[in-house]
Design a protein around this motif. Structure first.
Motif, PDB file in Angstrom:
ATOM      1  N   ILE A 144       0.867  -1.129  -0.007  1.00 55.17           N
ATOM      2  CA  ILE A 144       0.148   0.021  -0.076  1.00 55.17           C
ATOM      3  C   ILE A 144       0.794   1.124   0.110  1.00 55.17           C
ATOM      4  O   ILE A 144       1.618   1.469   1.000  1.00 55.17           O
ATOM      5  CB  ILE A 144      -0.934  -0.285   1.208  1.00 55.17           C
ATOM      6  N   GLU A 145       0.881   1.964  -1.294  1.00 57.98           N
ATOM      7  CA  GLU A 145       1.957   3.223  -1.293  1.00 57.98           C
ATOM      8  C   GLU A 145       1.114   4.489  -0.994  1.00 57.98           C
ATOM      9  O   GLU A 145      -0.105   4.611  -1.372  1.00 57.98           O
ATOM     10  CB  GLU A 145       2.368   3.176  -2.711  1.00 57.98           C
ATOM     11  N   ALA A 146       1.646   5.199  -0.104  1.00 59.59           N
ATOM     12  CA  ALA A 146       1.299   6.571  -0.128  1.00 59.59           C
ATOM     13  C   ALA A 146       2.200   7.829  -0.474  1.00 59.59           C
ATOM     14  O   ALA A 146       3.339   7.661  -0.219  1.00 59.59           O
ATOM     15  CB  ALA A 146       1.173   6.776   1.664  1.00 59.59           C
ATOM     16  N   VAL A 147       1.494   8.785  -0.967  1.00 55.63           N
ATOM     17  CA  VAL A 147       2.513  10.114  -1.398  1.00 55.63           C
ATOM     18  C   VAL A 147       1.802  11.283  -0.758  1.00 55.63           C
ATOM     19  O   VAL A 147       0.304  11.433  -0.812  1.00 55.63           O
ATOM     20  CB  VAL A 147       2.605  10.275  -2.802  1.00 55.63           C
ATOM     21  N   PHE A 148       2.527  11.824   0.152  1.00 58.98           N
ATOM     22  CA  PHE A 148       2.009  13.160   0.824  1.00 58.98           C
ATOM     23  C   PHE A 148       2.869  14.253  -0.038  1.00 58.98           C
ATOM     24  O   PHE A 148       3.965  14.315  -0.248  1.00 58.98           O
ATOM     25  CB  PHE A 148       2.537  13.088   2.139  1.00 58.98           C
ATOM     26  N   PHE A 149       1.834  15.197  -0.778  1.00 57.32           N
ATOM     27  CA  PHE A 149       2.256  16.347  -1.502  1.00 57.32           C
ATOM     28  C   PHE A 149       1.977  17.589  -1.065  1.00 57.32           C
ATOM     29  O   PHE A 149       0.690  17.899  -0.484  1.00 57.32           O
ATOM     30  CB  PHE A 149       1.764  16.046  -3.073  1.00 57.32           C
ATOM     31  N   ASN A 150       3.012  18.449  -0.820  1.00 62.96           N
ATOM     32  CA  ASN A 150       2.709  19.831  -0.220  1.00 62.96           C
ATOM     33  C   ASN A 150       2.474  20.905  -1.222  1.00 62.96           C
ATOM     34  O   ASN A 150       3.744  21.258  -1.737  1.00 62.96           O
ATOM     35  CB  ASN A 150       3.902  19.965   0.851  1.00 62.96           C
ATOM     36  N   ASP A 151       1.272  21.339  -1.569  1.00 64.98           N
ATOM     37  CA  ASP A 151       1.132  22.462  -2.521  1.00 64.98           C
ATOM     38  C   ASP A 151       0.761  23.696  -1.872  1.00 64.98           C
ATOM     39  O   ASP A 151       0.088  24.575  -2.091  1.00 64.98           O
ATOM     40  CB  ASP A 151       0.187  21.969  -3.403  1.00 64.98           C
ATOM     41  N   THR A 152       1.299  23.866  -0.333  1.00 65.13           N
ATOM     42  CA  THR A 152       0.820  24.851   0.517  1.00 65.13           C
ATOM     43  C   THR A 152       2.106  26.012   0.222  1.00 65.13           C
ATOM     44  O   THR A 152       2.967  25.771  -0.301  1.00 65.13           O
ATOM     45  CB  THR A 152       0.436  24.650   1.857  1.00 65.13           C
ATOM     46  N   ALA A 200      -0.855  -3.862   8.504  1.00 61.97           N
ATOM     47  CA  ALA A 200       0.179  -3.683   7.473  1.00 61.97           C
ATOM     48  C   ALA A 200       1.247  -3.049   8.408  1.00 61.97           C
ATOM     49  O   ALA A 200       1.097  -2.340   9.085  1.00 61.97           O
ATOM     50  CB  ALA A 200      -0.461  -2.879   6.264  1.00 61.97           C
ATOM     51  N   ARG A 201       2.376  -3.378   7.994  1.00 63.93           N
ATOM     52  CA  ARG A 201       3.693  -2.703   8.656  1.00 63.93           C
ATOM     53  C   ARG A 201       4.385  -1.894   7.523  1.00 63.93           C
ATOM     54  O   ARG A 201       4.569  -2.332   6.433  1.00 63.93           O
ATOM     55  CB  ARG A 201       4.694  -4.151   9.136  1.00 63.93           C
ATOM     56  N   ALA A 202       5.033  -0.725   7.960  1.00 65.17           N
ATOM     57  CA  ALA A 202       5.660   0.056   7.157  1.00 65.17           C
ATOM     58  C   ALA A 202       6.950  -0.569   6.678  1.00 65.17           C
ATOM     59  O   ALA A 202       7.545  -1.325   7.350  1.00 65.17           O
ATOM     60  CB  ALA A 202       6.018   1.452   8.017  1.00 65.17           C
ATOM     61  N   VAL A 203       7.363  -0.158   5.472  1.00 63.35           N
ATOM     62  CA  VAL A 203       8.587  -0.462   5.048  1.00 63.35           C
ATOM     63  C   VAL A 203       9.717   0.456   4.984  1.00 63.35           C
ATOM     64  O   VAL A 203       9.314   1.806   4.703  1.00 63.35           O
ATOM     65  CB  VAL A 203       8.361  -0.691   3.217  1.00 63.35           C
ATOM     66  N   VAL A 209       7.859  23.067   0.371  1.00 63.02           N
ATOM     67  CA  VAL A 209       6.891  23.493  -0.530  1.00 63.02           C
ATOM     68  C   VAL A 209       6.961  22.810  -1.943  1.00 63.02           C
ATOM     69  O   VAL A 209       8.208  22.923  -2.374  1.00 63.02           O
ATOM     70  CB  VAL A 209       7.132  25.245  -0.806  1.00 63.02           C
ATOM     71  N   ASN A 210       6.145  22.672  -2.653  1.00 58.48           N
ATOM     72  CA  ASN A 210       6.105  22.001  -3.870  1.00 58.48           C
ATOM     73  C   ASN A 210       6.686  20.551  -3.960  1.00 58.48           C
ATOM     74  O   ASN A 210       7.677  20.604  -4.992  1.00 58.48           O
ATOM     75  CB  ASN A 210       6.480  22.969  -5.005  1.00 58.48           C
ATOM     76  N   ASN A 211       7.013  19.891  -2.947  1.00 57.12           N
ATOM     77  CA  ASN A 211       7.640  18.286  -2.576  1.00 57.12           C
ATOM     78  C   ASN A 211       6.899  17.667  -2.284  1.00 57.12           C
ATOM     79  O   ASN A 211       5.654  17.976  -1.570  1.00 57.12           O
ATOM     80  CB  ASN A 211       9.147  18.855  -1.942  1.00 57.12           C
ATOM     81  N   PHE A 212       7.186  16.272  -2.292  1.00 54.57           N
ATOM     82  CA  PHE A 212       6.416  15.069  -1.708  1.00 54.57           C
ATOM     83  C   PHE A 212       7.342  14.379  -1.006  1.00 54.57           C
ATOM     84  O   PHE A 212       8.578  14.230  -1.044  1.00 54.57           O
ATOM     85  CB  PHE A 212       5.403  14.460  -2.762  1.00 54.57           C
ATOM     86  N   ALA A 213       6.634  13.329  -0.072  1.00 47.45           N
ATOM     87  CA  ALA A 213       7.275  12.409   0.602  1.00 47.45           C
ATOM     88  C   ALA A 213       6.537  10.924   0.286  1.00 47.45           C
ATOM     89  O   ALA A 213       5.022  11.141   0.045  1.00 47.45           O
ATOM     90  CB  ALA A 213       7.309  12.630   2.314  1.00 47.45           C
ATOM     91  N   ARG A 214       7.249  10.047   0.276  1.00 46.35           N
ATOM     92  CA  ARG A 214       6.477   8.703  -0.046  1.00 46.35           C
ATOM     93  C   ARG A 214       7.070   7.555   0.998  1.00 46.35           C
ATOM     94  O   ARG A 214       8.049   7.518   1.413  1.00 46.35           O
ATOM     95  CB  ARG A 214       6.994   8.177  -1.396  1.00 46.35           C
ATOM     96  N   MET A 215       6.015   6.661   1.189  1.00 46.30           N
ATOM     97  CA  MET A 215       6.330   5.687   2.059  1.00 46.30           C
ATOM     98  C   MET A 215       5.090   4.451   1.610  1.00 46.30           C
ATOM     99  O   MET A 215       4.426   4.724   1.045  1.00 46.30           O
ATOM    100  CB  MET A 215       6.198   5.862   3.573  1.00 46.30           C
ATOM    101  N   SER A 216       5.412   3.296   2.071  1.00 48.82           N
ATOM    102  CA  SER A 216       4.534   2.227   1.981  1.00 48.82           C
ATOM    103  C   SER A 216       4.790   1.263   3.073  1.00 48.82           C
ATOM    104  O   SER A 216       5.415   1.145   3.934  1.00 48.82           O
ATOM    105  CB  SER A 216       5.016   1.521   0.461  1.00 48.82           C
ATOM    106  N   TRP A 217       3.410   0.478   3.134  1.00 54.99           N
ATOM    107  CA  TRP A 217       3.206  -0.576   3.966  1.00 54.99           C
ATOM    108  C   TRP A 217       2.927  -1.985   3.427  1.00 54.99           C
ATOM    109  O   TRP A 217       2.426  -1.981   2.293  1.00 54.99           O
ATOM    110  CB  TRP A 217       2.069  -0.191   4.860  1.00 54.99           C
ATOM    111  N   GLN A 218       3.485  -2.929   3.947  1.00 53.73           N
ATOM    112  CA  GLN A 218       3.454  -4.230   3.508  1.00 53.73           C
ATOM    113  C   GLN A 218       2.118  -4.836   4.092  1.00 53.73           C
ATOM    114  O   GLN A 218       1.847  -4.937   5.316  1.00 53.73           O
ATOM    115  CB  GLN A 218       4.346  -5.137   3.964  1.00 53.73           C
ATOM    116  N   ALA A 219       1.065  -5.334   3.206  1.00 52.83           N
ATOM    117  CA  ALA A 219       0.190  -6.069   3.467  1.00 52.83           C
ATOM    118  C   ALA A 219      -0.213  -7.540   3.080  1.00 52.83           C
ATOM    119  O   ALA A 219       0.076  -7.488   1.801  1.00 52.83           O
ATOM    120  CB  ALA A 219      -1.234  -5.068   3.365  1.00 52.83           C
ATOM    121  N   VAL A 220      -0.650  -8.457   3.765  1.00 53.87           N
ATOM    122  CA  VAL A 220      -0.738  -9.712   3.272  1.00 53.87           C
ATOM    123  C   VAL A 220      -2.289  -9.923   3.018  1.00 53.87           C
ATOM    124  O   VAL A 220      -3.119  -9.714   3.721  1.00 53.87           O
ATOM    125  CB  VAL A 220      -0.442 -10.795   4.391  1.00 53.87           C
ATOM    126  N   VAL A 221      -2.567 -10.204   1.764  1.00 57.87           N
ATOM    127  CA  VAL A 221      -4.026 -10.407   1.212  1.00 57.87           C
ATOM    128  C   VAL A 221      -4.560 -11.666   2.299  1.00 57.87           C
ATOM    129  O   VAL A 221      -3.921 -12.802   2.170  1.00 57.87           O
ATOM    130  CB  VAL A 221      -3.988 -10.804  -0.273  1.00 57.87           C
TER     131      VAL A 221
END
Length: 430
Positions: A48-56, A84-87, A97-109
């Motif tokens: 499960i991938e997450a992207v936090f984007f800062n457009d402020t 799910a556990r963070a990778v 400003v105008n940058n982003f951070a990315r992280m993901s979690w491992q999940a078993v179906v």
């Protein structure tokens, strides 16, 4: 010609910039979620991938949980809850400003999951889909759709010619994986391409003071990115090229014809990267800008003023845990092609603008500028902007206070000493 006539072109430029600013979507910071693939068998691991984007307009902090609870719902709607556990080790991010951070979690179906699953993260509104059909049996939902296009109400096949006009095959449709691999990116309209490349540059404000007569000082500014980066995290050198425009005016509100005292037109071309280096904990950040700019007051004869300069502006930024950012960004200038009428400009304005700025997330912004010419010719400007929403008004913008003392409040009067002036007004970009 009356100076009041200069009001017309300046107002036209101002109205155009305000209209463009209004057309740009409101700035925000948020998180988007996605699964790393459209299908997986029960018992397999997905990300499960997450992207936090800062457009402020300011830096933002993102604290991501190390473990999350995931809900899985199949055709019956009966939920299955797993964790799910963070990778990786990092879960605390300071995002410029105008940058982003990315992280993901491992999940078993879940082993009980069958068929198409609606996947959600507890506490988040995002809803994702995963085909959990086992590959040893059944028909995966992500297989190609070998069936004709039908009318949704009657179930009758649509005429092949009508389907072909839609750019689809009358008999079969591609699987989601195939679509992701072959579908071209949407082509943005010319207007959307323009507005997506437009962003804030220098502060935008309108403020009124009364010392020496009632006057207003206002500034309009924007910058335009010439190339859209293919990868926002690692832009190529030429993808950091910008065009900028700033216009600063001093307006006599007390005179009979309400004339402009002077207006500085300031186009520029520059290279900017606000994130050349970031510390491991993302508290420290270093950026830089370099370019050429022109300044002119658009007048002729003895009132004409113009100059050009090359500049270098490094920026050092520290992100506090409380959600504020302190920045130090001195602007170092070398003047070229200076007009005869203001050939001694550097004697009054010097070669360095020393700038310090402190900004609280969704809160007040304080900035200060100091410069010194020859023979102790000092200039100081201090700006304070406070969000209107923080004082109970459901409105965008900031209450704005400005203090100015020294030389160069106008380009026309670059060599005139201005007494201490306090102004109050409204700021759109602090």
């Amino acid at each position: 010609m009356s100076r009041s006539r200069s009001l017309v072109p300046t107002l036209r430029v101002g109205i155009a910039l305000v209209a463009l600013a209004a057309a740009v979507p409101a700035a925000h910071a948020g998180v988007t979620y996605r699964l790393d693939r459209p299908s997986a068998a029960p018992g397999e691991t997905v990300l499960i991938e997450a992207v936090f984007f800062n457009d402020t307009p300011t830096g933002a902090a993102w604290s991501a949980p190390r473990r999350i609870v995931v809900q899985w719902r199949g055709a019956t709607g009966q939920p299955i809850r797993t964790t799910a556990r963070a990778v990786g080790a990092a879960t605390e991010f300071n995002v410029p400003v105008n940058n982003f951070a990315r992280m993901s979690w491992q999940a078993v179906v879940p082993t009980q999951a069958r068929g198409l699953q609606a996947v959600s993260i507890e506490g988040q509104s995002a809803l994702m889909a995963l085909d959990a059909t086992g590959r040893e049996s059944g028909t995966p939902a992500t297989m190609a759709a070998n069936t004709p296009v039908v009318d949704a109400r009657t179930g009758e096949p649509l005429p092949p010619a009508e389907v072909t006009r839609l750019g689809a095959s009358p008999d079969t449709g591609p699987a989601p994986e195939q679509t992701a691999m072959t579908q071209p990116a949407a082509i943005p309209t010319a207007f959307n391409s323009f507005t997506s490349s437009l962003s804030a540059y220098q502060p935008v404000y309108f403020a009124v003071g009364t010392r020496g007569g009632t006057t207003a000082r206002f500034q309009l500014s924007a910058k335009y990115r010439l190339f859209t980066p293919e990868d926002a995290a690692t832009p190529k050198f030429y993808e950091n090229l910008y065009l900028g425009y700033t216009q600063t005016s001093l307006w006599d509100l007390q005179g009979d014809s309400k004339p402009f005292i002077d207006t500085t037109f300031n186009p520029s071309a520059f290279w900017l990267n606000e994130n050349l280096w970031t510390s491991a904990n993302q508290n420290w950040r270093f950026g830089s800008a370099a370019g050429i700019e022109h300044k002119s007051n658009g007048k002729a004869g003895d009132d004409s003023r113009s100059l050009n300069d090359f500049y270098l502006q490094p920026s050092f930024n520290y992100r506090f845990d409380g959600g504020s950012t302190l920045s130090f960004a001195p602007k170092i200038m070398s003047y070229v092609a200076v007009a005869r009428e203001n050939s001694d400009y550097s004697d009054y304005n010097g070669h360095v603008n020393w700038r310090v700025r402190w900004a609280q997330d969704n809160g007040p912004v304080v900035s200060a500028m100091y410069r010194q010419g020859d023979q102790k010719r000092r200039t100081t400007q201090v700006d304070l902007a406070y969000p209107l929403k923080q004082i109970g008004l459901n409105a965008n913008g900031y209450v704005y206070l400005q203090y100015f003392n020294g030389y160069g409040e106008t380009l026309l009067g670059y060599d005139e000493r201005n007494r201490s002036q306090f102004r109050i007004g409204l700021s759109l970009v602090p």
